[in-house]
Design an enzyme around this catalytic site. Sequence first.
Site, PDB file in Angstrom:
ATOM      1  N   ILE A  19     -11.803 -24.012  25.279  1.00 27.05           N
ATOM      2  CA  ILE A  19     -12.535 -22.810  24.901  1.00 27.05           C
ATOM      3  C   ILE A  19     -11.719 -21.930  23.951  1.00 27.05           C
ATOM      4  O   ILE A  19     -10.497 -22.047  23.870  1.00 27.05           O
ATOM      5  CB  ILE A  19     -12.957 -22.000  26.148  1.00 27.05           C
ATOM      6  CG1 ILE A  19     -11.736 -21.539  26.952  1.00 27.05           C
ATOM      7  CG2 ILE A  19     -13.896 -22.800  27.023  1.00 27.05           C
ATOM      8  CD1 ILE A  19     -12.061 -20.556  28.047  1.00 27.05           C
ATOM      9  N   CYS A  20     -12.424 -21.058  23.239  1.00 31.02           N
ATOM     10  CA  CYS A  20     -11.765 -20.094  22.341  1.00 31.02           C
ATOM     11  C   CYS A  20     -11.032 -19.066  23.193  1.00 31.02           C
ATOM     12  O   CYS A  20     -11.537 -18.712  24.250  1.00 31.02           O
ATOM     13  CB  CYS A  20     -12.795 -19.389  21.459  1.00 31.02           C
ATOM     14  SG  CYS A  20     -13.403 -20.424  20.122  1.00 31.02           S
ATOM     15  N   PRO A  21      -9.900 -18.588  22.775  1.00 31.05           N
ATOM     16  CA  PRO A  21      -9.201 -18.880  21.518  1.00 31.05           C
ATOM     17  C   PRO A  21      -8.187 -20.016  21.646  1.00 31.05           C
ATOM     18  O   PRO A  21      -7.418 -20.244  20.722  1.00 31.05           O
ATOM     19  CB  PRO A  21      -8.495 -17.556  21.231  1.00 31.05           C
ATOM     20  CG  PRO A  21      -8.090 -17.058  22.585  1.00 31.05           C
ATOM     21  CD  PRO A  21      -9.245 -17.467  23.492  1.00 31.05           C
ATOM     22  N   MET A  22      -8.174 -20.715  22.766  1.00 28.37           N
ATOM     23  CA  MET A  22      -7.169 -21.776  22.960  1.00 28.37           C
ATOM     24  C   MET A  22      -7.252 -22.867  21.895  1.00 28.37           C
ATOM     25  O   MET A  22      -6.220 -23.407  21.482  1.00 28.37           O
ATOM     26  CB  MET A  22      -7.290 -22.402  24.357  1.00 28.37           C
ATOM     27  CG  MET A  22      -6.697 -21.553  25.458  1.00 28.37           C
ATOM     28  SD  MET A  22      -4.987 -21.004  25.159  1.00 28.37           S
ATOM     29  CE  MET A  22      -4.101 -22.544  25.128  1.00 28.37           C
ATOM     30  N   ASN A  23      -8.465 -23.196  21.416  1.00 27.46           N
ATOM     31  CA  ASN A  23      -8.542 -24.257  20.408  1.00 27.46           C
ATOM     32  C   ASN A  23      -7.847 -23.846  19.111  1.00 27.46           C
ATOM     33  O   ASN A  23      -7.226 -24.669  18.458  1.00 27.46           O
ATOM     34  CB  ASN A  23      -9.989 -24.713  20.171  1.00 27.46           C
ATOM     35  CG  ASN A  23     -10.967 -23.585  20.059  1.00 27.46           C
ATOM     36  OD1 ASN A  23     -10.610 -22.510  19.604  1.00 27.46           O
ATOM     37  ND2 ASN A  23     -12.187 -23.817  20.479  1.00 27.46           N
TER      38      ASN A  23
END
Length: 80
Positions: A19-23
């Site tokens: 999920i964002c912002p991990m990507n």
Amino acid sequence: MEIPENVPITKELDLRGTICPMNIIIAKKEIKKMKKGEILKIIVDFPGAKDDVSKSLEKEGHKILNIKEYQTHSEIIIQI
């Protein structure tokens, strides 16, 4: 925008399920390991990630070569 057939993908980063912002964080970390001119394919499936990741990396100075959308995911091809 189509990536030319003769341009080899240097590395593929499958971020499906992230999920964002991990990507964006993971992609930037991986890019630091790569050399200028190399090509990275990033696969994302989180809603909005295609736009968030591509815009963030473009702001960092990387060139977006291609974005393909599929039913279940998107692929972003960038040149470091």
